[in-house]
Design a protein around this motif. Structure first.
Motif, PDB file in Angstrom:
ATOM      1  N   LEU A 134       7.897   5.007   1.359  1.00  0.00           N
ATOM      2  CA  LEU A 134       6.770   4.586   2.251  1.00  0.00           C
ATOM      3  C   LEU A 134       6.537   5.758   3.550  1.00  0.00           C
ATOM      4  O   LEU A 134       6.289   5.280   4.640  1.00  0.00           O
ATOM      5  CB  LEU A 134       7.403   3.343   2.998  1.00  0.00           C
ATOM      6  CG  LEU A 134       6.633   2.299   2.536  1.00  0.00           C
ATOM      7  CD1 LEU A 134       7.125   1.650   1.293  1.00  0.00           C
ATOM      8  CD2 LEU A 134       6.672   0.691   3.351  1.00  0.00           C
ATOM      9  N   ALA A 135       6.669   7.006   3.159  1.00  0.00           N
ATOM     10  CA  ALA A 135       6.583   8.035   4.108  1.00  0.00           C
ATOM     11  C   ALA A 135       5.113   8.618   4.113  1.00  0.00           C
ATOM     12  O   ALA A 135       4.704   9.303   4.693  1.00  0.00           O
ATOM     13  CB  ALA A 135       7.462   9.254   3.795  1.00  0.00           C
ATOM     14  N   GLY A 136       4.394   7.984   3.198  1.00  0.00           N
ATOM     15  CA  GLY A 136       2.873   8.449   3.172  1.00  0.00           C
ATOM     16  C   GLY A 136       2.014   8.439   4.403  1.00  0.00           C
ATOM     17  O   GLY A 136       1.436   9.338   4.750  1.00  0.00           O
ATOM     18  N   GLU A 137       2.360   7.095   5.159  1.00  0.00           N
ATOM     19  CA  GLU A 137       1.422   7.027   6.051  1.00  0.00           C
ATOM     20  C   GLU A 137       1.964   8.081   7.617  1.00  0.00           C
ATOM     21  O   GLU A 137       0.957   8.597   8.100  1.00  0.00           O
ATOM     22  CB  GLU A 137       1.695   5.623   6.864  1.00  0.00           C
ATOM     23  CG  GLU A 137       0.791   5.670   8.026  1.00  0.00           C
ATOM     24  CD  GLU A 137       0.928   4.189   8.671  1.00  0.00           C
ATOM     25  OE1 GLU A 137       0.212   3.893   9.638  1.00  0.00           O
ATOM     26  OE2 GLU A 137       1.725   3.321   8.294  1.00  0.00           O
ATOM     27  N   THR A 138       3.236   8.332   7.393  1.00  0.00           N
ATOM     28  CA  THR A 138       3.706   9.396   8.439  1.00  0.00           C
ATOM     29  C   THR A 138       3.097  10.662   8.070  1.00  0.00           C
ATOM     30  O   THR A 138       2.782  11.529   9.187  1.00  0.00           O
ATOM     31  CB  THR A 138       5.093   9.316   8.283  1.00  0.00           C
ATOM     32  OG1 THR A 138       5.635   7.997   8.906  1.00  0.00           O
ATOM     33  CG2 THR A 138       5.708  10.446   9.186  1.00  0.00           C
ATOM     34  N   TRP A 155      -3.937   2.565   4.971  1.00  0.00           N
ATOM     35  CA  TRP A 155      -2.913   2.373   6.012  1.00  0.00           C
ATOM     36  C   TRP A 155      -3.534   1.615   7.125  1.00  0.00           C
ATOM     37  O   TRP A 155      -4.668   1.591   7.181  1.00  0.00           O
ATOM     38  CB  TRP A 155      -2.511   3.510   6.581  1.00  0.00           C
ATOM     39  CG  TRP A 155      -2.089   4.921   5.731  1.00  0.00           C
ATOM     40  CD1 TRP A 155      -2.408   6.173   5.029  1.00  0.00           C
ATOM     41  CD2 TRP A 155      -0.787   4.534   4.769  1.00  0.00           C
ATOM     42  NE1 TRP A 155      -1.881   6.509   4.292  1.00  0.00           N
ATOM     43  CE2 TRP A 155      -0.554   5.899   4.133  1.00  0.00           C
ATOM     44  CE3 TRP A 155       0.209   3.640   4.763  1.00  0.00           C
ATOM     45  CZ2 TRP A 155       0.363   5.936   3.168  1.00  0.00           C
ATOM     46  CZ3 TRP A 155       1.097   3.720   3.715  1.00  0.00           C
ATOM     47  CH2 TRP A 155       1.379   5.068   2.878  1.00  0.00           C
ATOM     48  N   PRO A 156      -2.623   0.854   7.836  1.00  0.00           N
ATOM     49  CA  PRO A 156      -3.137   0.105   8.791  1.00  0.00           C
ATOM     50  C   PRO A 156      -3.986   0.894   9.988  1.00  0.00           C
ATOM     51  O   PRO A 156      -3.978   2.246  10.217  1.00  0.00           O
ATOM     52  CB  PRO A 156      -1.961  -0.447   9.538  1.00  0.00           C
ATOM     53  CG  PRO A 156      -0.922  -0.273   8.612  1.00  0.00           C
ATOM     54  CD  PRO A 156      -1.227   0.699   7.724  1.00  0.00           C
ATOM     55  N   LEU A 195       4.574   5.665  -5.754  1.00  0.00           N
ATOM     56  CA  LEU A 195       4.796   5.769  -7.044  1.00  0.00           C
ATOM     57  C   LEU A 195       3.920   4.682  -7.800  1.00  0.00           C
ATOM     58  O   LEU A 195       4.570   3.567  -7.931  1.00  0.00           O
ATOM     59  CB  LEU A 195       6.402   5.439  -7.413  1.00  0.00           C
ATOM     60  CG  LEU A 195       7.266   6.377  -6.982  1.00  0.00           C
ATOM     61  CD1 LEU A 195       8.745   5.931  -6.916  1.00  0.00           C
ATOM     62  CD2 LEU A 195       7.282   7.867  -7.792  1.00  0.00           C
ATOM     63  N   PRO A 196       2.631   5.379  -7.956  1.00  0.00           N
ATOM     64  CA  PRO A 196       1.561   4.039  -8.536  1.00  0.00           C
ATOM     65  C   PRO A 196       2.060   3.422  -9.649  1.00  0.00           C
ATOM     66  O   PRO A 196       1.890   2.032  -9.812  1.00  0.00           O
ATOM     67  CB  PRO A 196       0.464   4.960  -8.745  1.00  0.00           C
ATOM     68  CG  PRO A 196       0.716   6.103  -7.920  1.00  0.00           C
ATOM     69  CD  PRO A 196       2.210   6.541  -7.786  1.00  0.00           C
ATOM     70  N   GLY A 197       2.903   4.113 -10.633  1.00  0.00           N
ATOM     71  CA  GLY A 197       3.084   3.349 -11.996  1.00  0.00           C
ATOM     72  C   GLY A 197       4.107   2.158 -11.666  1.00  0.00           C
ATOM     73  O   GLY A 197       3.988   1.126 -12.024  1.00  0.00           O
ATOM     74  N   LEU A 198       5.365   2.644 -11.040  1.00  0.00           N
ATOM     75  CA  LEU A 198       6.289   1.651 -10.588  1.00  0.00           C
ATOM     76  C   LEU A 198       5.883   0.647  -9.831  1.00  0.00           C
ATOM     77  O   LEU A 198       6.241  -0.658  -9.991  1.00  0.00           O
ATOM     78  CB  LEU A 198       7.417   2.216 -10.050  1.00  0.00           C
ATOM     79  CG  LEU A 198       8.316   3.140 -11.110  1.00  0.00           C
ATOM     80  CD1 LEU A 198       9.278   3.922 -10.116  1.00  0.00           C
ATOM     81  CD2 LEU A 198       9.074   2.326 -12.130  1.00  0.00           C
ATOM     82  N   ALA A 238       0.800  -1.091   0.003  1.00  0.00           N
ATOM     83  CA  ALA A 238      -0.091  -0.050   0.096  1.00  0.00           C
ATOM     84  C   ALA A 238       0.833   1.304  -0.130  1.00  0.00           C
ATOM     85  O   ALA A 238       0.502   2.273  -0.812  1.00  0.00           O
ATOM     86  CB  ALA A 238      -1.043   0.005   1.289  1.00  0.00           C
ATOM     87  N   GLY A 239       1.942   1.194   0.581  1.00  0.00           N
ATOM     88  CA  GLY A 239       2.926   2.379   0.846  1.00  0.00           C
ATOM     89  C   GLY A 239       3.777   2.597  -0.426  1.00  0.00           C
ATOM     90  O   GLY A 239       3.858   3.717  -0.954  1.00  0.00           O
ATOM     91  N   MET A 240       4.011   1.650  -1.037  1.00  0.00           N
ATOM     92  CA  MET A 240       4.684   1.614  -2.495  1.00  0.00           C
ATOM     93  C   MET A 240       3.668   2.239  -3.427  1.00  0.00           C
ATOM     94  O   MET A 240       4.058   2.988  -4.265  1.00  0.00           O
ATOM     95  CB  MET A 240       5.007   0.320  -2.800  1.00  0.00           C
ATOM     96  CG  MET A 240       6.066  -0.505  -1.991  1.00  0.00           C
ATOM     97  SD  MET A 240       6.523  -2.241  -2.262  1.00  0.00           S
ATOM     98  CE  MET A 240       7.048  -2.369  -4.144  1.00  0.00           C
TER      99      MET A 240
END
Length: 493
Positions: A154-158, A491-492, A127-130, A121-123
């Protein structure tokens, strides 16, 4: 946002963080920072180690219970290693300000026991395409490569769960902004790494304690010997400089991580270098300070870099030790006359010539180190850094964070699951949802379900989004036949 005026100059602040004696540079950082923040707050540290060392007047409390009376002023220290798993879990329960020491965080998620779905989910968020390629490799073949750690932060949750985020360089801010967008990073502030408080040892006294001659030219590296610190480049450069006549000694003041870079073995493979190099192993703060103060140059290379800061670099600035850094990421932001910046192209020969020149003119190294010291005193003094932290903490108190998943039974979505069901149809149905969800892949009858699963045995792997965690699957006959999936999205919880 207008700055909040504090009505109580001694408001409480709870900081979730590792602390010494944990062998973790961020633990050392947090110890010093709490000492500076104690001028503004009644601080307490929520730490997994109840016997951890905190500054005078700062209580250490149980990290698992500290949320009960944390108050609104909260600070989390998060780095990309397993020592910060409990901080990530605390952030999910108690939002606050986060010092994000390294945007990477993929290694943290892996070593902190986060499930594979959360990682994917973080990946996908970064970068959705990759992620469509690398995430499917991860899910279907269990592949996790070095490329994943470079590409997916993976900083999106933070970012989503924090009231404010502090990074140590404009590079780190710009990297986050590029990956996650301006809206998701509007609450990110740049505060530089601070200088260590107090005086660094005198050079002559430090050399005497370490048994280093007054005229020896000492090259120092420090910290954990990781691959990104490019010891391979330094070893080649030192070998070349010594072959050209440079009289130098190299000490690595830190521990090896042989699984990342076998430093001792690499040194031993260079006969001209082996007799002049030594690896100390992990050092306590006083011994590390002696090594930094005794050095003529501190070499602190990074490639690749994700914008991380360096405590050893701050110590070298405080000691007036000349620093040689890679001309990349956060290090490229340091004023040009205060350090020696080595380009990433032709790094080895350029570094060799630099070391050779400074070994023959140590006064020049001392002059560069003195300029670095004056720069750091102006920009990185602890009281100023602590005051900037206080301003960010106060300004963040009214900022909303990502809402938790709604309570109650999870919503049920129904999709007709004929033989032409595609991933895009499922992704559109689930888009924007957060937390637990039920998805019924509906069919006319159980016979149709049996035919579908025989025709498409990898149906779920094909159609479920990478960030959807499949918690349970069961066949449903009534009220509508089909395959009922219990999912967790985003996110969890």
């Amino acid at each position: 946002m207008a700055r909040r005026v504090m009505t109580d100059a001694r408001s409480g602040l709870t900081a979730w963080t590792p602390l010494p004696p944990e062998r973790n540079g961020i633990a050392d950082y947090a110890h010093v920072l709490l000492g500076g923040l104690a001028a503004h707050y009644d601080c307490r540290a929520a730490c997994e180690d109840w016997l951890a060392s905190a500054p005078a007047g700062v209580a250490v409390v149980d990290a698992a219970l500290a949320h009960r009376d944390a108050g609104p002023r909260v600070l989390h220290q998060i780095g990309n290693n397993p020592g910060h798993g409990f901080v990530l879990h605390a952030l999910r329960r108690v939002p606050g300000v986060v010092t994000l020491h390294d945007p990477g965080l993929l290694y943290l998620y892996e070593t902190a026991g986060e499930d594979a779905g959360s990682i994917r989910a973080g990946m996908a968020a970064a970068l959705p395409g990759l992620a469509q390629v690398y995430g499917r490799h991860h899910r279907e073949q269990g592949l996790q490569t070095v490329a994943n750690h470079l590409l997916f932060d993976l900083a999106g949750e933070t970012l989503a769960r924090s009231r404010a985020v502090i990074v140590h360089s404009r590079y780190a801010l710009n990297r986050l902004r590029l990956v996650h967008g301006p809206a998701a990073t509007a609450h990110v502030a740049v505060i530089p790494h601070f200088l260590p408080p107090g005086r660094m040892p005198e050079r002559a006294a430090a050399r005497a304690r370490l048994g280093i001659g007054a005229d020896e030219f000492l090259v120092l590296t420090a910290g954990f010997a990781t691959r990104a610190k490019r010891f391979d480049w330094l070893i080649q450069a030192l070998d070349m400089a010594m072959a050209a006549g440079a009289e130098a000694r190299w000490i690595h003041a830190g521990a090896e991580r042989a699984e990342e870079f076998a430093l001792s073995r690499a040194i031993a493979a260079r006969p001209g270098l082996a007799g002049r190099a030594r690896v100390t192993g992990y050092l306590d703060e006083a011994r590390l300070d002696d090594h930094v103060a005794a050095a003529d140059v501190l070499v602190n290379l990074r490639f690749p870099s994700s914008g991380e800061s360096s405590g050893s670099l701050a110590r070298a600035f405080a000691a007036g030790t000349c620093c040689i850094v890679s001309d990349t990421a956060a290090y490229a932001e340091i004023p040009r006359d205060t350090v020696v910046q080595v380009p990433l192209t032709d790094s080895v020969p350029l570094l060799a010539r630099t070391l050779h020149a400074l070994a023959h003119d140590p006064a020049r190294a001392r002059a560069i180190g003195e300029r670095g010291r004056r720069y750091a005193l102006a920009e990185m003094a602890l009281p100023g850094v602590a005051a900037r932290y206080r301003a960010v903490i106060e300004d963040s108190l009214d900022r909303p964070v990502a809402a938790p998943a709604p309570a109650g039974p999870p919503p049920l979505l129904v999709l007709e699951a004929g033989p032409r069901l595609q991933a895009g149809t499922v992704a559109r149905a689930l888009a924007g949802r957060q937390g637990p969800c039920r998805l019924l892949l509906a069919l006319p009858d159980l016979a149709a379900l049996a035919r579908l699963t025989l025709d498409r045995p990898r149906l779920l792997a094909e159609v479920l989004p990478l960030g959807a965690r499949l918690r349970a699957t069961r066949v449903q006959q009534a009220p509508r036949p089909g395959l009922l999936l219990d999912l967790e999205l985003g996110w969890p919880a």
